[in-house]
Write a protein that holds these residues in place. Sequence first.
Motif, PDB file in Angstrom:
ATOM      1  N   GLY A  64       0.811  -1.207   0.000  1.00  0.00           N
ATOM      2  CA  GLY A  64       0.000   0.000   0.000  1.00  0.00           C
ATOM      3  C   GLY A  64       0.846   1.260   0.000  1.00  0.00           C
ATOM      4  O   GLY A  64       0.479   2.270  -0.621  1.00  0.00           O
ATOM      5  N   VAL A  65       1.995   1.230   0.689  1.00  0.00           N
ATOM      6  CA  VAL A  65       2.923   2.364   0.657  1.00  0.00           C
ATOM      7  C   VAL A  65       3.415   2.599  -0.767  1.00  0.00           C
ATOM      8  O   VAL A  65       3.470   3.738  -1.252  1.00  0.00           O
ATOM      9  CB  VAL A  65       4.109   2.113   1.612  1.00  0.00           C
ATOM     10  CG1 VAL A  65       5.124   3.245   1.514  1.00  0.00           C
ATOM     11  CG2 VAL A  65       3.628   1.967   3.035  1.00  0.00           C
ATOM     12  N   VAL A  66       3.771   1.517  -1.453  1.00  0.00           N
ATOM     13  CA  VAL A  66       4.261   1.629  -2.834  1.00  0.00           C
ATOM     14  C   VAL A  66       3.185   2.219  -3.743  1.00  0.00           C
ATOM     15  O   VAL A  66       3.461   3.093  -4.567  1.00  0.00           O
ATOM     16  CB  VAL A  66       4.719   0.251  -3.348  1.00  0.00           C
ATOM     17  CG1 VAL A  66       5.124   0.324  -4.816  1.00  0.00           C
ATOM     18  CG2 VAL A  66       5.869  -0.278  -2.502  1.00  0.00           C
ATOM     19  N   VAL A  67       1.952   1.771  -3.589  1.00  0.00           N
ATOM     20  CA  VAL A  67       0.853   2.274  -4.410  1.00  0.00           C
ATOM     21  C   VAL A  67       0.618   3.764  -4.140  1.00  0.00           C
ATOM     22  O   VAL A  67       0.446   4.560  -5.073  1.00  0.00           O
ATOM     23  CB  VAL A  67      -0.427   1.462  -4.150  1.00  0.00           C
ATOM     24  CG1 VAL A  67      -1.627   2.110  -4.828  1.00  0.00           C
ATOM     25  CG2 VAL A  67      -0.255   0.033  -4.642  1.00  0.00           C
ATOM     26  N   ALA A  68       0.622   4.157  -2.872  1.00  0.00           N
ATOM     27  CA  ALA A  68       0.409   5.565  -2.530  1.00  0.00           C
ATOM     28  C   ALA A  68       1.518   6.445  -3.087  1.00  0.00           C
ATOM     29  O   ALA A  68       1.263   7.539  -3.623  1.00  0.00           O
ATOM     30  CB  ALA A  68       0.309   5.718  -1.014  1.00  0.00           C
ATOM     31  N   GLU A  69       2.755   5.992  -2.991  1.00  0.00           N
ATOM     32  CA  GLU A  69       3.874   6.780  -3.505  1.00  0.00           C
ATOM     33  C   GLU A  69       3.839   6.863  -5.022  1.00  0.00           C
ATOM     34  O   GLU A  69       4.129   7.930  -5.602  1.00  0.00           O
ATOM     35  CB  GLU A  69       5.190   6.165  -3.035  1.00  0.00           C
ATOM     36  CG  GLU A  69       5.418   6.302  -1.538  1.00  0.00           C
ATOM     37  CD  GLU A  69       6.716   5.682  -1.075  1.00  0.00           C
ATOM     38  OE1 GLU A  69       7.076   5.876   0.098  1.00  0.00           O
ATOM     39  OE2 GLU A  69       7.373   4.986  -1.889  1.00  0.00           O
ATOM     40  N   ALA A  70       3.480   5.767  -5.693  1.00  0.00           N
ATOM     41  CA  ALA A  70       3.393   5.801  -7.150  1.00  0.00           C
ATOM     42  C   ALA A  70       2.288   6.740  -7.615  1.00  0.00           C
ATOM     43  O   ALA A  70       2.430   7.416  -8.643  1.00  0.00           O
ATOM     44  CB  ALA A  70       3.156   4.393  -7.686  1.00  0.00           C
TER      45      ALA A  70
END
Length: 293
Positions: free
Chosen positions: A164-170
């Motif tokens: 979820g962190v990766v998705v939010a940052e992307a």
Amino acid sequence: MTKPGEPRTVPRPRGDGTEPASPVTRSRRRTPVSGRVPLVLLVPAVLGLAFLLVPLIGLLAEAPWSSLPSRLFSAEVGEALRLSLICATAATVICLLLGIPLAWLLARAEIPGRGLIRALVTVPLVLPPVVGGVALLLVLGRRGLIGERLDLWFGFSLPFTTAGVVVAEAFVAMPFLVISVEGALRAADPRYEEAAATLGAGRWLTFRRVTLPSIAPGIVAGAVLCWARALGEFGATITFAGNLPGRTTTMPLAVYLALETDPDVAVVLSLVLLLVSVVVLACLRERWISGLR
């Protein structure tokens, strides 16, 4: 002006294939003549410069330099740094895989509503990150439009996870890559692609062997900006992925937590993020300066 009977000299082109600049062009590129700066402009300019630099100077002045090495290599700082680097790099890879084709679509394809699509792509640039996190939660959360199906069919949930962190940052970083690559595509000479097509190369081969190498500087610049933006993301991350130590606590979130428990650790983490920002600016300095000439 040549006299009768004398051979006429023709300016030779440069080694890079460009014609020599005319006197008018050279005069336009010259630095304006220096003179006395009006006081009505000098005072606000100095105040604006101080407004930008004084907080950074204060951060450096209050840094715990004596205990900096031990705090920098502490377990909590190392965990936050490791997680931030992994998530920012993964988000950048996702942005490259999705952003480059999207930039090509906006720059080269003739599709209806291209201006509207470009505007929608740049919305995350001006959208408050917290709002972006809420939007992701409503779509990819366990009761969201897509997240409910993912949880029901595959037992997979994105919120409050490292993914979820990766998705939010992307989500918040991809527009930086798209804008940079689209600008490089618009500036690239399409005659090379046309020549490759006349030689029998297909679109995919032309894109891989001609287009990508010609826009490589734009891709690199966009990827660096994208990575730096993902590394510093806070609002969307804490809203969509939460703040779970070891799972979703990236460096910006660790700074927020450390301000309440150990301000010196917060300063150390802030110095690391400041160093990353300076390195990014140094890497892109030549590109920006050449673009302003």
